[in-house]
Scaffold this active site. Structure first.
Site, PDB file in Angstrom:
ATOM      1  N   CYS A 132     -80.504 -20.627  30.811  1.00  0.00           N
ATOM      2  CA  CYS A 132     -81.662 -21.386  30.677  1.00  0.00           C
ATOM      3  C   CYS A 132     -81.873 -22.619  31.547  1.00  0.00           C
ATOM      4  CB  CYS A 132     -81.583 -22.106  29.252  1.00  0.00           C
ATOM      5  SG  CYS A 132     -83.254 -23.136  28.883  1.00  0.00           S
ATOM      6  N   GLY A 144     -89.127 -10.270  35.413  1.00  0.00           N
ATOM      7  CA  GLY A 144     -89.991  -9.393  35.939  1.00  0.00           C
ATOM      8  C   GLY A 144     -90.443  -7.976  35.316  1.00  0.00           C
ATOM      9  N   HIS A 169     -80.598 -12.375  34.680  1.00  0.00           N
ATOM     10  CA  HIS A 169     -81.826 -12.529  35.162  1.00  0.00           C
ATOM     11  C   HIS A 169     -82.016 -12.774  36.714  1.00  0.00           C
ATOM     12  CE1 HIS A 169     -85.885 -14.942  34.505  1.00  0.00           C
ATOM     13  NE2 HIS A 169     -85.790 -14.315  35.683  1.00  0.00           N
ATOM     14  N   PRO A 178     -83.864 -13.216  24.591  1.00  0.00           N
ATOM     15  CA  PRO A 178     -83.936 -14.450  23.697  1.00  0.00           C
ATOM     16  C   PRO A 178     -85.041 -15.323  24.405  1.00  0.00           C
ATOM     17  CG  PRO A 178     -81.940 -14.541  25.141  1.00  0.00           C
ATOM     18  CD  PRO A 178     -82.744 -13.330  25.108  1.00  0.00           C
ATOM     19  N   MET A 179     -86.112 -15.886  23.697  1.00  0.00           N
ATOM     20  CA  MET A 179     -87.141 -16.577  23.861  1.00  0.00           C
ATOM     21  C   MET A 179     -87.357 -17.746  22.789  1.00  0.00           C
ATOM     22  SD  MET A 179     -89.765 -13.913  25.719  1.00  0.00           S
ATOM     23  CE  MET A 179     -89.530 -12.650  24.381  1.00  0.00           C
ATOM     24  N   MET A 180     -87.183 -18.985  23.358  1.00  0.00           N
ATOM     25  CA  MET A 180     -87.578 -20.120  22.405  1.00  0.00           C
ATOM     26  C   MET A 180     -89.095 -20.072  22.003  1.00  0.00           C
ATOM     27  SD  MET A 180     -84.748 -21.610  22.146  1.00  0.00           S
ATOM     28  CE  MET A 180     -85.161 -23.047  21.132  1.00  0.00           C
ATOM     29  N   LYS A 235     -75.575 -14.248  29.145  1.00  0.00           N
ATOM     30  CA  LYS A 235     -76.737 -14.170  29.936  1.00  0.00           C
ATOM     31  C   LYS A 235     -76.676 -15.154  30.869  1.00  0.00           C
ATOM     32  CE  LYS A 235     -81.904 -13.427  29.227  1.00  0.00           C
ATOM     33  NZ  LYS A 235     -82.339 -14.283  30.370  1.00  0.00           N
ATOM     34  N   ASN A 257     -82.905  -8.389  33.943  1.00  0.00           N
ATOM     35  CA  ASN A 257     -83.843  -9.282  33.263  1.00  0.00           C
ATOM     36  C   ASN A 257     -84.567  -9.970  34.313  1.00  0.00           C
ATOM     37  OD1 ASN A 257     -83.812 -12.313  31.739  1.00  0.00           O
ATOM     38  ND2 ASN A 257     -85.258 -10.638  31.049  1.00  0.00           N
TER      39      ASN A 257
END
Length: 387
Positions: free
Chosen positions: A143, A259, A216, A58-60, A183, A257
């Site tokens: 986030c 790199g 991540h 998911p990326m804003m 996440k 997640n």
């Protein structure tokens, strides 16, 4: 399917698409082999495929329905995440479609990511998403932005409150009838030891039934010290912590997640035992690089579309969207395909052409895209094996 079989299938489709004859066939076959050799991709039959073996993070401002539509032309099996939707905005908006808009039949498998810190509100938001058609909800515990983790008190800040994450996950499960996924980061600020991460996973999985964590492999630095970009690059990657979670929690699933810049890197992670790989900016920066995810990771046939075929299909989709939403969606529509010719001859000219054509108010996005590819060489437009 062994790599040799994949190559034969793709080369045959290349011949059918562009009408190559003997010498052309040999060039196409040679490029394919060189592409695999240069990328270091090996036979991957030893990698077990899970439903979420590969996902797009998911990326804003990136993973909207337009980007997901493009990605689905490249892979039928990658799990696609939405942008984060805050539970507060969804519940209070009065217009759920603004946040949940998707063609679920086309875009699936798809996961809605929710952000928030109020269990009751999270429950209501999850019910709204379920009624819309979403069946999997992911809770954002990763986030690091000041707006989210600072003033908002959710995102990565939730890792400091595992009991609250338990309540949020329980609220989601009560709403949709299946466990939430999470996440997260490997830690926050100085709370970044493996023992602390393991306690977080233990609490959330045992008390709320969460069975899948997308991790991540960097810690988050909060308090406005780092920008979101800094938090994606400065804290060192520690993939060994995610691999240790796999060993210590064999009943759970973990996607790594952070790199992951190439398909080869994704395959290397999967060969270490993690059940999934989640890729973010690398998909945005070079979407066509990921065109063989289905064959290499899910052991099935790739869609096999050339860049020209993708542009044609996406231009048709854009025409439909422009009819519904008008000119205001023009820039949002072209954004996902801006990097389709990453590192290719005249790739920059293609992007410049799009920018110039967008200045013409009467030119449709469909026409903009079809006109912009005129500067791209045929061997790039019509060759599936072009790396």
């Amino acid at each position: 399917m062994p790599i040799s079989s994949v190559v034969k299938v793709v080369v045959n489709s290349c011949i059918a698409a562009v009408g190559l004859q003997n010498r052309g066939y040999q060039r196409c076959q040679q490029r394919m082999w060189m592409s695999y050799k240069s990328e270091g991709i090996k036979d991957t039959d030893d990698i077990k495929a899970f439903p979420d073996s590969f996902s797009v993070a998911p990326m804003m401002e990136y993973t909207d329905r337009h980007q997901r539509t493009l990605m689905r032309m490249l892979s039928k099996h990658a799990v696609l995440y939405t942008e984060m939707v805050t539970s507060n905005a969804l519940v209070r908006s009065g217009d759920p479609n603004r946040f949940l808009d998707a063609d679920l039949a086309l875009e699936g498998p798809i996961v809605l990511q929710l952000g928030g810190s109020d269990p009751e509100q999270m429950n209501t938001a999850a019910k709204m998403a379920f009624d819309y058609g979403y069946r999997e909800i992911n809770i954002n515990c990763g986030c690091p932005s000041e707006k989210v983790a600072g003033a908002g008190c959710f995102g990565a800040a939730l890792m400091l409150q595992p009991q609250l994450v338990v309540e949020l996950a329980q609220a989601v499960q009560e709403a949709v009838g299946r466990p939430a996924t999470v996440k997260c980061r490997i830690g926050v600020d100085q709370q970044d030891s493996y023992e602390q991460l393991a306690r977080f996973v233990e609490a959330v999985s045992s008390q709320a039934g969460v069975a899948h964590f997308a991790v991540h492999a960097r810690k988050a630095v909060l308090g406005g010290i780092f920008s979101p970009h800094d938090n994606r690059s400065i804290p060192p990657l520690r993939p060994e912590m995610v691999r240790q979670l796999v060993k210590d929690f064999p009943a759970l699933r973990f996607s790594i997640n952070g790199g992951v810049g190439s398909l080869e890197a994704a395959l290397q992670h999967l060969q270490t035992g993690v059940q999934g790989v989640m890729v973010g900016r690398a998909v945005v920066n070079d979407p066509y690089h990921w065109r063989t995810v289905d064959s290499h990771i899910f052991h099935t046939t790739d869609p096999g579309l050339t860049r020209r075929e993708i542009i044609i299909k996406y231009a048709q989709y854009s025409a439909d969207q422009e009819k519904i939403h008008g000119k205001r969606v023009r820039r949002a529509l072209v954004k996902p395909v801006l990097n389709l010719f990453h590192s290719e001859v005249n790739g920059k000219r293609y992007r410049t052409a799009i920018d110039e054509y967008l200045k013409l108010p009467d030119m449709s996005v469909e026409d903009i895209l079809l006109k912009s590819i005129e500067c791209i060489p045929l061997e790039v437009l019509d060759n599936f094996s072009t790396s």
